[in-house]
Scaffold this active site. Structure first.
Site, PDB file in Angstrom:
ATOM      1  N   VAL A 145      36.361  33.878  36.140  1.00 56.94           N
ATOM      2  CA  VAL A 145      35.729  35.122  36.515  1.00 56.94           C
ATOM      3  C   VAL A 145      35.128  35.998  35.226  1.00 56.94           C
ATOM      4  CG1 VAL A 145      37.990  36.347  36.095  1.00 56.94           C
ATOM      5  CG2 VAL A 145      36.439  37.428  37.830  1.00 56.94           C
ATOM      6  N   ASP A 146      35.680  35.547  34.085  1.00 53.38           N
ATOM      7  CA  ASP A 146      34.948  36.243  32.691  1.00 53.38           C
ATOM      8  C   ASP A 146      33.428  35.701  32.702  1.00 53.38           C
ATOM      9  OD1 ASP A 146      34.886  37.159  30.387  1.00 53.38           O
ATOM     10  OD2 ASP A 146      36.132  35.589  29.305  1.00 53.38           O
TER      11      ASP A 146
HETATM   12  N1  AR6 Z   1      35.461  37.052  41.390  1.00 56.16           N
HETATM   13  C1  AR6 Z   1      36.636  37.235  41.659  1.00 56.16           C
HETATM   14  N2  AR6 Z   1      37.637  36.295  41.227  1.00 56.16           N
HETATM   15  C2  AR6 Z   1      37.357  35.252  40.541  1.00 56.16           C
HETATM   16  C3  AR6 Z   1      36.084  34.925  40.267  1.00 56.16           C
HETATM   17  C4  AR6 Z   1      35.068  36.048  40.800  1.00 56.16           C
HETATM   18  N3  AR6 Z   1      33.498  35.693  40.577  1.00 56.16           N
HETATM   19  N4  AR6 Z   1      35.800  33.841  39.673  1.00 56.16           N
HETATM   20  C5  AR6 Z   1      36.966  33.101  39.528  1.00 56.16           C
HETATM   21  N5  AR6 Z   1      37.895  34.148  40.057  1.00 56.16           N
HETATM   22  P1  AR6 Z   1      40.469  32.720  35.743  1.00 56.16           P
HETATM   23  P2  AR6 Z   1      42.753  33.363  33.934  1.00 56.16           P
HETATM   24  C6  AR6 Z   1      39.385  33.984  40.176  1.00 56.16           C
HETATM   25  O1  AR6 Z   1      40.727  31.283  35.109  1.00 56.16           O
HETATM   26  O2  AR6 Z   1      43.651  32.349  34.633  1.00 56.16           O
HETATM   27  C7  AR6 Z   1      38.227  32.232  31.200  1.00 56.16           C
HETATM   28  O3  AR6 Z   1      37.845  31.165  30.674  1.00 56.16           O
HETATM   29  C8  AR6 Z   1      40.101  32.497  40.238  1.00 56.16           C
HETATM   30  O4  AR6 Z   1      39.850  32.003  41.555  1.00 56.16           O
HETATM   31  O5  AR6 Z   1      39.120  33.107  35.610  1.00 56.16           O
HETATM   32  O6  AR6 Z   1      43.248  34.655  33.691  1.00 56.16           O
HETATM   33  C9  AR6 Z   1      38.623  33.447  30.091  1.00 56.16           C
HETATM   34  O7  AR6 Z   1      37.527  33.763  29.329  1.00 56.16           O
HETATM   35  C10 AR6 Z   1      41.633  33.015  39.656  1.00 56.16           C
HETATM   36  O8  AR6 Z   1      42.340  33.290  40.735  1.00 56.16           O
HETATM   37  O9  AR6 Z   1      41.222  33.606  34.486  1.00 56.16           O
HETATM   38  C11 AR6 Z   1      40.235  33.054  29.440  1.00 56.16           C
HETATM   39  O10 AR6 Z   1      39.761  32.028  28.576  1.00 56.16           O
HETATM   40  C12 AR6 Z   1      41.401  34.260  38.829  1.00 56.16           C
HETATM   41  O11 AR6 Z   1      39.938  34.786  38.992  1.00 56.16           O
HETATM   42  C13 AR6 Z   1      40.706  32.343  30.846  1.00 56.16           C
HETATM   43  O12 AR6 Z   1      39.550  31.851  31.800  1.00 56.16           O
HETATM   44  C14 AR6 Z   1      41.625  34.015  37.585  1.00 56.16           C
HETATM   45  O13 AR6 Z   1      41.211  32.802  36.833  1.00 56.16           O
HETATM   46  C15 AR6 Z   1      41.718  33.208  31.657  1.00 56.16           C
HETATM   47  O14 AR6 Z   1      42.242  32.664  32.648  1.00 56.16           O
END
Ligand code: AR6
Length: 171
Positions: free
Chosen positions: A34-35
């Site tokens: 998501v980042d």
């Molecule tokens: N909109 C909403 N939710 C989303 C989207 C989106 N566009 N894309 C992914 N998700 P993650 P974390 C969901 O891995 O576990 C990054 O590299 C996804 O399905 O994004 O907190 C950062 O820079 C999941 O349920 O975040 C950090 O290094 C949720 O977002 C690390 O990942 C969180 O997944 C953070 O890891």
């Protein structure tokens, strides 16, 4: 009136809310998941502002403008990396939700959307994370009247089903 809590299955970058929360890492300089999606949609000015923030500790969050996003603000929240549950992960996750709400309220936001922080790359068990997110949010909703709408944005089916089930139990 108490804020409404809604579950939606969508890309958080498309939401027209006052603030979206980013699941960031300590550097606040972008990443995957998501980042990455938020930085792509907001444009390069977001990274420029993030570079001035000096990073962020797990359990804490920092706020920036939303730039090209429909959201006015992005709250960059650093959730815990799951390490088996013995490293304070649960309280860090609770703290990151609380801190995100605090920043949104201070900025005058009425609507806020959360992704499922820590449940992607960071490996936090989804059900446990959903329970913490919901319980923390329900406490805030009881205490704060300035918030009107809170969205749990679930990108994957598993999280969507979990949130729908957990929230319908309270009806
Ligand atoms: N909109 C909403 N939710 C989303 C989207 C989106 N566009 N894309 C992914 N998700 P993650 P974390 C969901 O891995 O576990 C990054 O590299 C996804 O399905 O994004 O907190 C950062 O820079 C999941 O349920 O975040 C950090 O290094 C949720 O977002 C690390 O990942 C969180 O997944 C953070 O890891």
């Amino acid at each position: 009136m108490k804020a409404l809590i809604e579950v939606c299955k969508s890309d958080i970058t498309t939401l027209k809310v006052d603030a979206i929360v980013n699941a960031a890492n300590c550097s606040l300089l972008g990443g995957g998941g998501v980042d990455g999606a938020i930085h792509r949609a907001a444009g390069p000015k977001l990274l420029e502002e993030c570079k001035t923030l000096g990073g962020c500790e797990p359990g804490d969050a920092k706020i920036t403008d939303g730039y090209a996003l429909s959201a006015r603000y992005v709250i960059h929240a650093v959730g815990p990396i799951w390490q088996g549950g013995t490293h304070d992960e649960e309280s860090l996750l609770e703290r990151v939700y609380k801190r995100s709400f605090q920043l949104a309220i201070e900025a005058g936001c009425e609507s806020i959307a959360f992704p499922n922080i820590s449940t992607g790359v960071y490996g936090f068990p989804k059900k446990q994370a959903a329970k913490i997110a919901i319980a923390t949010t329900q406490t805030i909703v009881e205490q704060v009247t300035s918030l009107k709408k809170i969205f749990f944005t679930c990108f994957d089916e598993e999280n969507y089903d979990l949130y729908m089930k957990l929230l319908s139990k309270d009806d």
